[in-house]
Design a protein around this motif. Structure first.
Motif, PDB file in Angstrom:
ATOM      1  N   LEU A  30       1.073   5.382  -0.586  1.00 14.84           N
ATOM      2  CA  LEU A  30      -0.264   5.944  -0.737  1.00 14.84           C
ATOM      3  C   LEU A  30      -0.102   7.440  -0.951  1.00 14.84           C
ATOM      4  N   CYS A  31      -0.732   7.939  -1.990  1.00 14.92           N
ATOM      5  CA  CYS A  31      -0.548   9.333  -2.390  1.00 14.92           C
ATOM      6  C   CYS A  31      -1.869  10.098  -2.250  1.00 14.92           C
ATOM      7  N   GLU A  44      -4.510  18.434  -5.696  1.00 10.73           N
ATOM      8  CA  GLU A  44      -5.534  18.988  -6.591  1.00 10.73           C
ATOM      9  C   GLU A  44      -6.772  19.332  -5.770  1.00 10.73           C
ATOM     10  N   ARG A  45      -7.667  20.037  -6.372  1.00 13.41           N
ATOM     11  CA  ARG A  45      -8.932  20.331  -5.697  1.00 13.41           C
ATOM     12  C   ARG A  45      -9.719  19.033  -5.581  1.00 13.41           C
ATOM     13  N   PHE A  46     -10.267  18.765  -4.386  1.00 13.15           N
ATOM     14  CA  PHE A  46     -10.881  17.470  -4.082  1.00 13.15           C
ATOM     15  C   PHE A  46      -9.855  16.344  -4.341  1.00 13.15           C
ATOM     16  N   PRO A  47      -8.827  16.288  -3.467  1.00 15.86           N
ATOM     17  CA  PRO A  47      -7.735  15.320  -3.671  1.00 15.86           C
ATOM     18  C   PRO A  47      -8.229  13.864  -3.710  1.00 15.86           C
ATOM     19  N   ARG A  48      -7.469  13.052  -4.431  1.00 17.91           N
ATOM     20  CA  ARG A  48      -7.737  11.614  -4.499  1.00 17.91           C
ATOM     21  C   ARG A  48      -6.698  10.876  -3.648  1.00 17.91           C
ATOM     22  N   LEU A  49      -7.054   9.672  -3.221  1.00 19.91           N
ATOM     23  CA  LEU A  49      -6.108   8.785  -2.523  1.00 19.91           C
ATOM     24  C   LEU A  49      -5.811   7.617  -3.448  1.00 19.91           C
ATOM     25  N   ILE A  50      -4.564   7.526  -3.916  1.00 20.26           N
ATOM     26  CA  ILE A  50      -4.231   6.491  -4.903  1.00 20.26           C
ATOM     27  C   ILE A  50      -2.956   5.752  -4.472  1.00 20.26           C
ATOM     28  N   PRO A  51      -2.881   4.452  -4.760  1.00 17.70           N
ATOM     29  CA  PRO A  51      -1.624   3.713  -4.530  1.00 17.70           C
ATOM     30  C   PRO A  51      -0.681   3.940  -5.704  1.00 17.70           C
ATOM     31  N   TYR A 106       2.937  11.994  -0.097  1.00 15.10           N
ATOM     32  CA  TYR A 106       3.125  10.544  -0.179  1.00 15.10           C
ATOM     33  C   TYR A 106       3.303   9.976   1.224  1.00 15.10           C
ATOM     34  N   TYR A 107       2.666   8.854   1.474  1.00 18.05           N
ATOM     35  CA  TYR A 107       2.765   8.166   2.756  1.00 18.05           C
ATOM     36  C   TYR A 107       3.332   6.764   2.505  1.00 18.05           C
ATOM     37  N   GLY A 108       4.240   6.359   3.359  1.00 15.68           N
ATOM     38  CA  GLY A 108       4.914   5.087   3.181  1.00 15.68           C
ATOM     39  C   GLY A 108       6.408   5.335   3.100  1.00 15.68           C
ATOM     40  N   PRO A 109       7.139   4.501   2.347  1.00 14.99           N
ATOM     41  CA  PRO A 109       6.606   3.353   1.604  1.00 14.99           C
ATOM     42  C   PRO A 109       6.177   2.227   2.537  1.00 14.99           C
ATOM     43  N   TYR A 110       5.329   1.350   2.010  1.00 18.77           N
ATOM     44  CA  TYR A 110       4.827   0.204   2.759  1.00 18.77           C
ATOM     45  C   TYR A 110       5.638  -1.028   2.391  1.00 18.77           C
ATOM     46  N   ALA A 111       5.857  -1.869   3.392  1.00 19.66           N
ATOM     47  CA  ALA A 111       6.732  -3.029   3.192  1.00 19.66           C
ATOM     48  C   ALA A 111       6.192  -3.984   2.141  1.00 19.66           C
ATOM     49  N   ASN A 112       4.858  -4.037   1.976  1.00 16.04           N
ATOM     50  CA  ASN A 112       4.276  -4.910   0.963  1.00 16.04           C
ATOM     51  C   ASN A 112       2.904  -4.388   0.565  1.00 16.04           C
ATOM     52  N   GLY A 113       2.404  -4.888  -0.549  1.00 13.61           N
ATOM     53  CA  GLY A 113       1.120  -4.439  -1.067  1.00 13.61           C
ATOM     54  C   GLY A 113      -0.049  -4.812  -0.186  1.00 13.61           C
ATOM     55  N   THR A 114       0.086  -5.885   0.580  1.00  7.59           N
ATOM     56  CA  THR A 114      -1.028  -6.332   1.428  1.00  7.59           C
ATOM     57  C   THR A 114      -1.367  -5.300   2.494  1.00  7.59           C
ATOM     58  N   SER A 115      -0.351  -4.815   3.221  1.00  6.72           N
ATOM     59  CA  SER A 115      -0.602  -3.819   4.266  1.00  6.72           C
ATOM     60  C   SER A 115      -1.149  -2.531   3.671  1.00  6.72           C
ATOM     61  N   LEU A 116      -0.676  -2.150   2.491  1.00  6.58           N
ATOM     62  CA  LEU A 116      -1.203  -0.950   1.835  1.00  6.58           C
ATOM     63  C   LEU A 116      -2.669  -1.132   1.471  1.00  6.58           C
ATOM     64  N   ASN A 117      -3.026  -2.281   0.919  1.00 10.57           N
ATOM     65  CA  ASN A 117      -4.415  -2.511   0.487  1.00 10.57           C
ATOM     66  C   ASN A 117      -5.386  -2.548   1.661  1.00 10.57           C
ATOM     67  N   ILE A 118      -4.947  -3.101   2.786  1.00  8.72           N
ATOM     68  CA  ILE A 118      -5.804  -3.127   3.983  1.00  8.72           C
ATOM     69  C   ILE A 118      -6.126  -1.693   4.411  1.00  8.72           C
ATOM     70  N   LEU A 119      -5.128  -0.840   4.411  1.00 12.48           N
ATOM     71  CA  LEU A 119      -5.319   0.556   4.804  1.00 12.48           C
ATOM     72  C   LEU A 119      -6.186   1.299   3.789  1.00 12.48           C
TER      73      LEU A 119
END
Length: 602
Positions: free
Chosen positions: A104-105, A109-116, A127-140
C-alpha cells in the motif's frame, strides 16, 4: 567419498575465509552453499563418512567448484540467497521470490493518494507492506476508504491549478467518498490529518484514529448534530471490529518477528508472524521441499534472512522454536520458554503444525482416492466380484535345483503390507520343480489361514504361466477353496495375464493401472524371494565349509558364524582372538585348515 584429483587440488587451495561456494556438474550449477570457513566446509563434503544418500548423490555429481570470498557471514547469507534465486540449483531448497508481493503506497504529492501497487518506485512515496496476499491488503484498503474521504484521481493539485479552477469534481464527491480538494472544498491541514491517522493504522497502532473518531462523535452529539455523530460512531465501530478480528497480544510486545518451523521427511513448513504495537499485522506460511535431508535450523536460517528482507522487517527481536545463529548485529535471537513471548511462539507453532497436518491429510486423502480407483480398475479388468483390497503374490527361487525357497508378498489397499510378507523353505519338492513348489506353498499358506480362521485374500497372483497357475488352482481345489479365491498368473516374457480354464491370455492395456500394480507386486515378490534365497544359499555354503573341517563340529561352526557372520572375517582373527572364542585345541585345527586352503589356492 574421496574427492577427484582435480577437485582435491581446488579444495586444497581454498582460503580459510567466509564466502559462498558453487558446485557444478556437466550442465551447470547444482548447489550453492555458504561457509564461515570455505576450506573446512567444502572439505567436509568429501571427508565425512556419514552423509545421507541425497548428499552422497550430490557429491558424486560434482565435477568442479567455484567460490567467492566475502567480508562477513551476513554477506555470505545474502549472496547465497541471491544466487539460489538466480540459478535455482537442483540440490538447494528453492525459496520463493517475494518481488510480486503487494504494497500500500501513500503517494508523495499534495493531497496524497492511497493506492495498491506491486512496484516500488524511489519517488519519495511511503510504502507499507509487503502484504502476504491481496486479500489482507484489500480488507485494509476498504477499511481506510470507508473511514476517510481520500481522493482517487491523479490530478496535479497545486495551489495554482486549484485557484485557476482547472478541475471539476467527479462522482466521488456526490457519493460521499471524497470532499473534493480539487475545488478547495477540503483544506490541506485536515486532509493531512487523515493521512497521519492512516499511517498509524498501517503501522498497527489504532489508538490515535479511535480517539479521533470518539472525540468527533462526542462533539457532534453535544452540538445536537446526531446524524453526524452517528456517522462517526459507525466509523469507530468499523475500527473496533477490525481490531477485534486482529490477533491481540501483550501491548508491550512490539516490533517482533516470530518464526516457527515443523518438518517431515520430505517437506518443511514455516509460519512467520510480524508483531507491531501489540497486534499481529502480518502472517505468512510457506512450504519448502527438502533436497538434502536438511535439519530445521539449516532450513530456517536462510528463510529468516529472506523473509525479513522481502517483508522489509526492521524488528530488533526474533523469536524461533529452534536455536539459530545468524549474522545480524544488534538483533536479539531467542527461543522463549515462558511468558507472553512463549505464548506468541506457541501461536506460530500451532499454525505451522496445522499447516503440516493439513498437507499430510490432503496427501493421505489423495492416496486413498488413487488406491480406490486402482482397485476398482483392477476389479473391472480382471472381472472380479469383490474389490481386491487384499492381494497376495507368490514366486519361487532356486539355484540349479539347490536351496529351493518361495516367497509371498501381500498388498492391502494397493499398498505393500510388509508385516504380512512370508518366506518358505520348500519341504516336499526335490530339485528344480516350479510347478510342485507352487502347489506346496499355496497349500501351506491357505491351509494355515483356514486353520487360524484368518480372512482370505480377494486375489492371488502367481509369478508364472499356465503351468504354475494350474498347480495353484489344484492346491485350492484340494483345500476346498476353489471358487472362493480368484487367482491369476503373470507370464514373464510378454507380461501376459492368464486366468484359470482359459487357454488364451487376458488382454490388458499395457499402460493400465491394473497391469502396473501386478508388475509391481511381481517385482516386489521377486526381490523379496531372491534376497531370502541368497541368504539361505550363503548360510548353507558357509556352514558346510566349516562343518567339513574335521575336529571342529557344527556347534562351534554355528557359534563362529553367528558372531562373525562370514568365513572371511573368521580368517582375519588373530590366534589369541580365536583361542578366546573356541579354545587352543580347536584354534589349532581351524588354523591348520585355513593354512591348507591358502596353499591350495596358491
Amino acid at each position: 567419498m574421496a574427492a577427484k584429483p582435480e577437485l582435491q587440488a581446488q579444495i586444497s587451495a581454498l582460503p580459510h575465509k567466509p564466502g559462498i561456494y558453487k558446485y557444478f556438474d556437466d550442465e551447470g550449477i547444482i548447489y550453492v552453499g555458504k561457509a564461515i570457513d570455505l576450506r573446512k566446509r567444502v572439505s567436509s563434503y568429501f571427508t565425512k563418512q556419514d552423509h545421507n544418500k541425497k548428499t552422497q548423490q550430490l557429491v558424486k555429481n560434482i565435477k568442479r567448484l567455484e567460490f567467492t570470498i566475502v567480508d562477513s557471514e551476513s554477506d555470505a547469507f545474502l549472496l547465497e540467497n541471491n544466487l539460489i534465486k538466480q540459478h535455482q540449483p537442483k540440490y538447494n531448497i528453492l525459496l520463493k521470490d517475494g518481488k510480486t508481493y503487494p504494497f500500500l503506497c501513500i503517494t508523495n504529492e499534495r493531497f496524497p493518494r492511497l493506492i495498491p501497487t506491486r512496484n516500488k518506485i524511489n519517488d519519495g512515496s511511503r510504502y507499507y507492506g509487503p502484504y502476504a496476499n491481496g486479500t489482507s491488503l484489500n480488507i485494509l484498503l476498504e477499511l481506510i476508504r470507508a473511514l476517510y474521504p481520500l481522493r482517487t484521481c491523479n490530478y496535479k493539485l497545486t495551489e495554482e491549478n486549484i485557484e485557476a479552477g482547472k478541475f471539476r469534481p467527479c462522482l466521488e464527491l456526490q457519493i460521499g467518498n471524497c470532499n473534493a480538494p480539487c475545488i478547495a472544498r477540503e483544506d490541506e491541514a485536515t486532509y493531512n490529518q487523515y493521512i497521519q491517522q492512516i499511517r498509524n493504522i498501517l503501522g498497527g497502532d489504532l489508538r490515535i484514529p479511535k480517539q479521533y473518531f470518539r472525540e468527533k462523535m462526542t462533539a457532534a452529539a453535544q452540538g445536537m448534530q446526531y446524524e453526524l455523530a452517528h456517522q462517526f460512531k459507525t466509523k469507530l465501530d468499523k475500527l473496533e471490529a477490525f481490531q477485534a478480528k486482529s490477533t491481540i497480544v501483550n501491548a508491550s510486545l512490539t516490533n517482533i518477528d516470530v518464526f516457527a518451523i515443523a518438518s517431515n521427511e520430505k517437506s518443511a513448513f514455516v509460519t512467520y508472524l510480524k508483531v507491531m504495537n501489540g497486534s499481529i499485522i502480518l502472517t505468512q506460511s510457506v512450504e519448502l521441499t527438502k533436497k538434502l535431508d536438511e535439519d530445521d535450523a539449516e532450513i530456517l536460517a536462510p528463510l529468516v534472512m529472506q523473509m525479513r528482507q522481502e517483508f522489509e522487517s526492521e524488528s530488533r527481536e526474533i523469536l524461533t522454536n529452534v536455536a539459530l545463529e545468524l549474522p545480524l548485529p544488534g538483533i536479539t535471537l531467542a527461543v522463549p520458554q515462558i511468558g507472553d513471548k512463549r505464548k506468541l511462539l506457541e501461536l506460530a507453532l500451532k499454525n505451522v503444525l496445522y499447516a503440516r497436518k493439513e498437507k499430510e491429510s490432503m496427501n493421505e486423502r489423495s492416496k486413498d482416492v488413487n488406491e480406490v480407483r486402482i482397485m476398482e480398475t483392477m476389479k473391472k479388468d480382471l472381472r472380479l466380484k469383490e474389490l481386491p483390497k487384499h492381494i497376495e503374490c507368490f514366486d519361487n527361487s532356486n539355484f540349479q535345483g539347490d536351496f529351493p525357497v518361495s516367497a509371498m508378498v501381500c498388498f492391502r489397499n494397493a499398498r505393500p503390507s510388509k508385516k504380512d510378507y512370508r518366506h518358505y523353505h520348500v519341504k516336499t519338492v526335490v530339485g528344480a520343480n516350479d510347478f510342485d513348489t507352487m502347489y506346496e506353498v499355496i497349500t501351506r499358506r491357505y491351509r494355515r489361514l483356514v486353520d487360524e480362521g484368518q480372512s482370505l485374500p480377494q486375489l492371488v497372483i502367481v509369478d508364472g504361466g499356465k503351468g504354475q497357475l494350474s498347480m495353484a488352482v489344484k492346491a485350492l481345489k484340494d483345500l476346498n477353496l476353489w471358487g472362493q479365491i480368484p487367482i491369476v498368473g503373470i507370464a514373464k516374457r510378454l507380461e501376459e495375464i492368464y486366468v484359470p480354464n482359459d487357454p488364451l491370455p487376458l488382454y490388458i492395456d499395457k499402460k493400465s493401472e491394473t497391469l502396473r500394480l501386478i508388475q509391481r507386486m511381481r517385482d516386489e515378490v521377486h526381490r523379496f524371494g531372491i534376497t531370502f534365497h541368497r541368504k539361505t544359499r550363503d548360510d548353507a555354503t558357509l556352514k558346510t565349509e566349516l562343518t567339513d573341517v574335521k575336529g571342529l563340529g557344527p556347534v562351534t561352526a554355528d557359534k563362529l558364524l553367528n558372531k562373525f557372520k562370514s568365513v572371511k572375517k573368521i580368517r582375519e582373527l588373530s590366534e589369541q582372538e580365536l583361542i578366546a572364542e573356541i579354545g587352543k585345541a580347536k584354534t589349532k585345527v581351524l588354523q591348520a585348515y585355513f593354512d591348507s586352503q591358502t596353499q591350495a589356492e596358491a
